[in-house]
Design a protein around this motif. Structure first.
Motif, PDB file in Angstrom:
ATOM      1  N   ALA A  40       0.834  -1.211   0.000  1.00 23.98           N
ATOM      2  CA  ALA A  40       0.000   0.000   0.000  1.00 23.98           C
ATOM      3  C   ALA A  40       0.865   1.256   0.000  1.00 23.98           C
ATOM      4  O   ALA A  40       0.545   2.231  -0.688  1.00 23.98           O
ATOM      5  CB  ALA A  40      -0.930   0.001   1.216  1.00 23.98           C
ATOM      6  N   ALA A  41       1.963   1.253   0.739  1.00 22.71           N
ATOM      7  CA  ALA A  41       2.857   2.412   0.760  1.00 22.71           C
ATOM      8  C   ALA A  41       3.499   2.616  -0.611  1.00 22.71           C
ATOM      9  O   ALA A  41       3.619   3.750  -1.082  1.00 22.71           O
ATOM     10  CB  ALA A  41       3.931   2.231   1.828  1.00 22.71           C
ATOM     11  N   ALA A  42       3.873   1.528  -1.266  1.00 27.71           N
ATOM     12  CA  ALA A  42       4.470   1.644  -2.602  1.00 27.71           C
ATOM     13  C   ALA A  42       3.449   2.189  -3.595  1.00 27.71           C
ATOM     14  O   ALA A  42       3.778   3.044  -4.428  1.00 27.71           O
ATOM     15  CB  ALA A  42       4.996   0.285  -3.064  1.00 27.71           C
ATOM     16  N   GLN A  43       2.216   1.728  -3.507  1.00 30.18           N
ATOM     17  CA  GLN A  43       1.169   2.233  -4.396  1.00 30.18           C
ATOM     18  C   GLN A  43       0.884   3.710  -4.127  1.00 30.18           C
ATOM     19  O   GLN A  43       0.640   4.481  -5.057  1.00 30.18           O
ATOM     20  CB  GLN A  43      -0.105   1.411  -4.242  1.00 30.18           C
ATOM     21  CG  GLN A  43       0.001   0.032  -4.842  1.00 30.18           C
ATOM     22  CD  GLN A  43      -1.248  -0.793  -4.612  1.00 30.18           C
ATOM     23  OE1 GLN A  43      -2.150  -0.402  -3.878  1.00 30.18           O
ATOM     24  NE2 GLN A  43      -1.299  -1.957  -5.256  1.00 30.18           N
ATOM     25  N   ARG A  44       0.924   4.098  -2.875  1.00 28.44           N
ATOM     26  CA  ARG A  44       0.707   5.503  -2.517  1.00 28.44           C
ATOM     27  C   ARG A  44       1.814   6.396  -3.100  1.00 28.44           C
ATOM     28  O   ARG A  44       1.539   7.458  -3.640  1.00 28.44           O
ATOM     29  CB  ARG A  44       0.649   5.643  -0.994  1.00 28.44           C
ATOM     30  CG  ARG A  44       0.084   6.950  -0.510  1.00 28.44           C
ATOM     31  CD  ARG A  44      -0.061   6.996   1.016  1.00 28.44           C
ATOM     32  NE  ARG A  44      -0.617   5.779   1.585  1.00 28.44           N
ATOM     33  CZ  ARG A  44       0.055   4.941   2.391  1.00 28.44           C
ATOM     34  NH1 ARG A  44       1.289   5.199   2.740  1.00 28.44           N
ATOM     35  NH2 ARG A  44      -0.523   3.857   2.880  1.00 28.44           N
ATOM     36  N   ARG A  45       3.054   5.926  -3.012  1.00 28.39           N
ATOM     37  CA  ARG A  45       4.167   6.683  -3.587  1.00 28.39           C
ATOM     38  C   ARG A  45       4.029   6.786  -5.103  1.00 28.39           C
ATOM     39  O   ARG A  45       4.262   7.850  -5.692  1.00 28.39           O
ATOM     40  CB  ARG A  45       5.501   6.033  -3.220  1.00 28.39           C
ATOM     41  CG  ARG A  45       5.938   6.278  -1.797  1.00 28.39           C
ATOM     42  CD  ARG A  45       7.365   5.840  -1.562  1.00 28.39           C
ATOM     43  NE  ARG A  45       7.589   4.427  -1.835  1.00 28.39           N
ATOM     44  CZ  ARG A  45       7.423   3.451  -0.949  1.00 28.39           C
ATOM     45  NH1 ARG A  45       7.049   3.745   0.283  1.00 28.39           N
ATOM     46  NH2 ARG A  45       7.645   2.185  -1.286  1.00 28.39           N
ATOM     47  N   GLU A  46       3.637   5.690  -5.747  1.00 27.78           N
ATOM     48  CA  GLU A  46       3.451   5.696  -7.198  1.00 27.78           C
ATOM     49  C   GLU A  46       2.322   6.643  -7.599  1.00 27.78           C
ATOM     50  O   GLU A  46       2.433   7.379  -8.578  1.00 27.78           O
ATOM     51  CB  GLU A  46       3.157   4.273  -7.688  1.00 27.78           C
ATOM     52  CG  GLU A  46       2.944   4.145  -9.173  1.00 27.78           C
ATOM     53  CD  GLU A  46       4.197   4.407  -9.989  1.00 27.78           C
ATOM     54  OE1 GLU A  46       4.060   4.637 -11.195  1.00 27.78           O
ATOM     55  OE2 GLU A  46       5.314   4.401  -9.422  1.00 27.78           O
ATOM     56  N   MET A  47       1.237   6.653  -6.834  1.00 29.43           N
ATOM     57  CA  MET A  47       0.115   7.543  -7.129  1.00 29.43           C
ATOM     58  C   MET A  47       0.545   9.010  -6.976  1.00 29.43           C
ATOM     59  O   MET A  47       0.189   9.857  -7.809  1.00 29.43           O
ATOM     60  CB  MET A  47      -1.068   7.253  -6.198  1.00 29.43           C
ATOM     61  CG  MET A  47      -2.315   8.017  -6.562  1.00 29.43           C
ATOM     62  SD  MET A  47      -3.719   7.625  -5.523  1.00 29.43           S
ATOM     63  CE  MET A  47      -3.194   8.277  -3.958  1.00 29.43           C
ATOM     64  N   ASP A  48       1.310   9.317  -5.957  1.00 27.74           N
ATOM     65  CA  ASP A  48       1.808  10.683  -5.778  1.00 27.74           C
ATOM     66  C   ASP A  48       2.709  11.094  -6.940  1.00 27.74           C
ATOM     67  O   ASP A  48       2.620  12.215  -7.446  1.00 27.74           O
ATOM     68  CB  ASP A  48       2.568  10.813  -4.450  1.00 27.74           C
ATOM     69  CG  ASP A  48       1.668  10.724  -3.241  1.00 27.74           C
ATOM     70  OD1 ASP A  48       0.434  10.887  -3.403  1.00 27.74           O
ATOM     71  OD2 ASP A  48       2.187  10.475  -2.135  1.00 27.74           O
ATOM     72  N   ARG A  49       3.554  10.182  -7.380  1.00 29.96           N
ATOM     73  CA  ARG A  49       4.436  10.458  -8.512  1.00 29.96           C
ATOM     74  C   ARG A  49       3.613  10.713  -9.775  1.00 29.96           C
ATOM     75  O   ARG A  49       3.882  11.649 -10.533  1.00 29.96           O
ATOM     76  CB  ARG A  49       5.402   9.291  -8.734  1.00 29.96           C
ATOM     77  CG  ARG A  49       6.496   9.599  -9.758  1.00 29.96           C
ATOM     78  CD  ARG A  49       7.328   8.376 -10.100  1.00 29.96           C
ATOM     79  NE  ARG A  49       6.575   7.347 -10.786  1.00 29.96           N
ATOM     80  CZ  ARG A  49       6.218   7.386 -12.077  1.00 29.96           C
ATOM     81  NH1 ARG A  49       6.523   8.426 -12.816  1.00 29.96           N
ATOM     82  NH2 ARG A  49       5.549   6.388 -12.622  1.00 29.96           N
ATOM     83  N   MET A  50       2.585   9.901  -9.995  1.00 29.57           N
ATOM     84  CA  MET A  50       1.727  10.081 -11.176  1.00 29.57           C
ATOM     85  C   MET A  50       0.968  11.409 -11.118  1.00 29.57           C
ATOM     86  O   MET A  50       0.821  12.088 -12.141  1.00 29.57           O
ATOM     87  CB  MET A  50       0.725   8.929 -11.294  1.00 29.57           C
ATOM     88  CG  MET A  50       1.350   7.614 -11.585  1.00 29.57           C
ATOM     89  SD  MET A  50       1.898   7.600 -13.284  1.00 29.57           S
ATOM     90  CE  MET A  50       1.920   5.885 -13.596  1.00 29.57           C
ATOM     91  N   ASN A  51       0.480  11.779  -9.944  1.00 26.54           N
ATOM     92  CA  ASN A  51      -0.228  13.059  -9.803  1.00 26.54           C
ATOM     93  C   ASN A  51       0.695  14.237 -10.116  1.00 26.54           C
ATOM     94  O   ASN A  51       0.283  15.199 -10.764  1.00 26.54           O
ATOM     95  CB  ASN A  51      -0.829  13.204  -8.408  1.00 26.54           C
ATOM     96  CG  ASN A  51      -2.077  12.378  -8.233  1.00 26.54           C
ATOM     97  OD1 ASN A  51      -2.774  12.084  -9.193  1.00 26.54           O
ATOM     98  ND2 ASN A  51      -2.364  11.994  -7.002  1.00 26.54           N
TER      99      ASN A  51
END
Length: 116
Positions: A80-91
């Motif tokens: 979940a933390a990795a997905q959160r970081r990826e989502m922030d990067r995409m945003n």
């Protein structure tokens, strides 16, 4: 619903008090069995009311269970933390691309393009 919760907590409290009063005789809690304690020279024991030992065992069991679950769920928390970081990067990437697209346009037209 809140009153039901208070009623349930009161019932649990009454049951715990009844168990405590029924099991208040003192018992000896020993660290090791008598033969093994004599062999190792560690004859540690303590006198406690039985209800303290019962509730202590339940509390230790709960803590072991919570710790076990926390360790078991480590993989899900890391994912979940990795997905959160990826989502922030995409945003951040989306904001940068929008800013590049709207650069040099009229402010009103840029606002209208941004909403669509």
């Amino acid at each position: 619903m809140r009153y039901f919760k208070y009623l349930l907590l009161a019932a649990i409290a009454v049951v715990l008090v009844c168990v405590s009063l029924a099991n208040r005789e003192m018992v000896m809690l020993e660290l090791l069995p008598a033969d093994l304690a004599g062999l190792m020279g560690m004859e540690y024991s303590i006198n406690l009311p039985l209800f303290v030992i019962i509730f202590g065992g339940v509390g230790v069991g709960l803590m072991v269970g919570f710790l076990w679950e926390w360790i078991r769920e480590h993989k899900q928390r890391a994912e979940a933390a990795a997905q959160r970081r990826e989502m922030d990067r995409m945003n951040r990437e989306i904001k940068r691309l929008r800013a590049d697209k709207l650069e040099g346009k009229d402010d009103v037209l840029a606002i209208l393009d941004e909403t669509s």
